[in-house]
Each structure stands twice: as C-alpha cells, then as structure tokens.
Design a protein around this motif. Structure first.
Motif, short mmCIF file in Angstrom:
data_model
loop_
_atom_site.label_atom_id
_atom_site.label_comp_id
_atom_site.label_asym_id
_atom_site.label_seq_id
_atom_site.Cartn_x
_atom_site.Cartn_y
_atom_site.Cartn_z
N THR A 25 -70.26 -22.28 -33.09
CA THR A 25 -69.96 -21.24 -34.43
C THR A 25 -68.70 -20.34 -33.98
O THR A 25 -67.86 -20.12 -35.08
CB THR A 25 -71.25 -20.43 -34.38
OG1 THR A 25 -72.18 -21.39 -34.60
CG2 THR A 25 -71.23 -19.61 -35.81
N GLY A 26 -68.64 -19.93 -32.94
CA GLY A 26 -67.30 -18.99 -32.41
C GLY A 26 -66.05 -19.67 -32.76
O GLY A 26 -65.20 -19.14 -33.24
N VAL A 30 -62.84 -18.97 -35.69
CA VAL A 30 -61.53 -18.43 -35.38
C VAL A 30 -60.37 -19.76 -36.08
O VAL A 30 -59.26 -19.36 -35.90
CB VAL A 30 -61.21 -18.31 -34.02
CG1 VAL A 30 -62.07 -16.99 -33.58
CG2 VAL A 30 -61.71 -19.35 -32.94
N THR A 31 -61.05 -20.94 -36.33
CA THR A 31 -59.96 -21.87 -36.74
C THR A 31 -59.44 -21.36 -38.34
O THR A 31 -60.19 -20.86 -39.05
CB THR A 31 -60.55 -23.22 -36.88
OG1 THR A 31 -61.87 -23.11 -37.86
CG2 THR A 31 -61.18 -23.81 -35.51
N PRO A 32 -58.11 -21.75 -38.59
CA PRO A 32 -57.78 -21.42 -39.80
C PRO A 32 -58.44 -22.12 -40.98
O PRO A 32 -58.73 -23.28 -41.01
CB PRO A 32 -56.18 -21.97 -39.70
CG PRO A 32 -56.19 -22.85 -38.61
CD PRO A 32 -57.33 -22.48 -37.40
N LYS A 33 -58.70 -21.50 -42.09
CA LYS A 33 -59.25 -22.02 -43.18
C LYS A 33 -58.42 -22.81 -44.13
O LYS A 33 -57.29 -22.16 -44.45
CB LYS A 33 -60.02 -21.02 -43.89
CG LYS A 33 -61.04 -20.46 -43.16
CD LYS A 33 -62.05 -21.26 -42.44
CE LYS A 33 -63.20 -20.25 -41.76
NZ LYS A 33 -62.79 -20.46 -39.96
N ILE A 34 -58.78 -23.90 -44.66
CA ILE A 34 -58.02 -24.41 -45.74
C ILE A 34 -58.55 -24.41 -47.06
O ILE A 34 -59.94 -24.88 -47.13
CB ILE A 34 -57.75 -26.14 -45.36
CG1 ILE A 34 -57.13 -26.04 -43.83
CG2 ILE A 34 -56.94 -26.91 -46.29
CD1 ILE A 34 -56.79 -27.39 -43.32
#
Length: 175
Positions: A25-26, A30-34
């Motif tokens: 979940t963490g 923090v991954t960039p959203k598209i």
C-alpha cells in the motif's frame, strides 16, 4: 504451554502479514498517478494490439469474406456465442455448395477466449481493437458479422463436355 506458543506464533504471523500489506500500500501511495482524459483523448489513445474487443470477419478489397461456413468456430465456442446459418447454392457448373447465410455473434455472452479465431481453417476471423461497445439494451450486442452485401462470383463459362466429345472423336477416328 504449547497453546501459549501457538498463540504468539499466530499473532507474529498476523503482524508480519499486516506489515507486508502495508508495504504494498505504501509503494502505491508514492507512485505517480496517471489520469486518462478518456473522452477528450480518443485520437491519441493507445490500445494494446492484443486487446480483444469484438469479433469480426475479414473482408478482402472486393468485399468478400473468407468464411466457408464450416461451423468449426460455432462448435468450439464454449458458451454458444456464435450461430451460423447456411444455405445451399448451385454453382454454374451444376455442383452444389454450402454458403454462409448469416453469421450471428453475441458480444454480451462472449468470453473473448479466441478459440474461434485460432481454430478457423480459413483465417476468416479476428478480434478488433474497438473497445467502445457500450449499449443500452442487450439485444444491441447481438450482431450479424456478414453485414456487407454478398458479392456475386463471376459466372464460369460452361466448358464443353470434353470427355464425351473426345470419346466420340476417338470412335470416329478408329472407323
């Protein structure tokens, strides 16, 4: 004493499972959203070549499809999505041939397994990439794939009965 150890062992397994889940979940946090701006970007939208949207018949430049109405696709369809109706036509040389009358396909019950495409002996079927198939009624999902008017074959000139004429010529030559 053993139930006491089992209790803490199960609590430890639960905590480690919780930590693993929180790590996943963490990472996603923090991954960039598209964000897809779908209706606005139809022209530039990239769809995978392997995406299976709708079954179609392949047509050549003259408007003929390759389907010979053998029924293998209908037999291999696991849930009866494909229904073929055929007709017998008489060819100019007097032989009879089975031709495709209607190729009905129910997109709403298709599982997109591709068994029909891979088993077609004439390579007459393919899946299109057109993903916009939303309709208001299920009846609209039943489609006739041979929708183009049937192109008439050029009539074959009746060949003279050469076998009979050569026998007659041979008889006349022998006299």
């Amino acid at each position: 004493m053993s139930s006491f150890k089992e209790y803490f062992a199960s609590v430890g397994k639960g905590v480690s499972s919780l930590v693993k889940g929180m790590q996943v979940t963490g990472k996603e946090l923090v991954t960039p959203k598209i964000t897809e701006c779908y209706p606005e970007n139809r022209d530039t939208l990239q769809i995978s070549d392997r995406f299976r949207a709708e079954l179609t018949l392949k047509y050549d430049a003259e408007g003929r499809h390759k389907c010979i109405a053998c029924g293998i696709c209908q037999m291999n369809c696991p849930n009866g999505t494909i229904k073929l109706t055929t007709k017998m036509v008489e060819l100019p040389d007097g032989k009879k041939k089975r031709k495709l009358d209607k190729y009905m396909y129910d997109l709403g019950s298709c599982t997109f397994c591709m068994l029909c495409v891979t088993t077609c002996p004439q390579d007459a079927l393919e899946f299109s990439n057109d993903f916009e198939q939303a309709v208001f009624t299920r009846d609209s999902l039943v489609k006739q794939l041979n929708y183009l008017p049937e192109v008439q074959d050029t009539p074959v000139a009746a060949a003279p009965n050469t076998a009979a004429s050569t026998k007659g010529d041979l008889k006349n030559d022998n006299k």
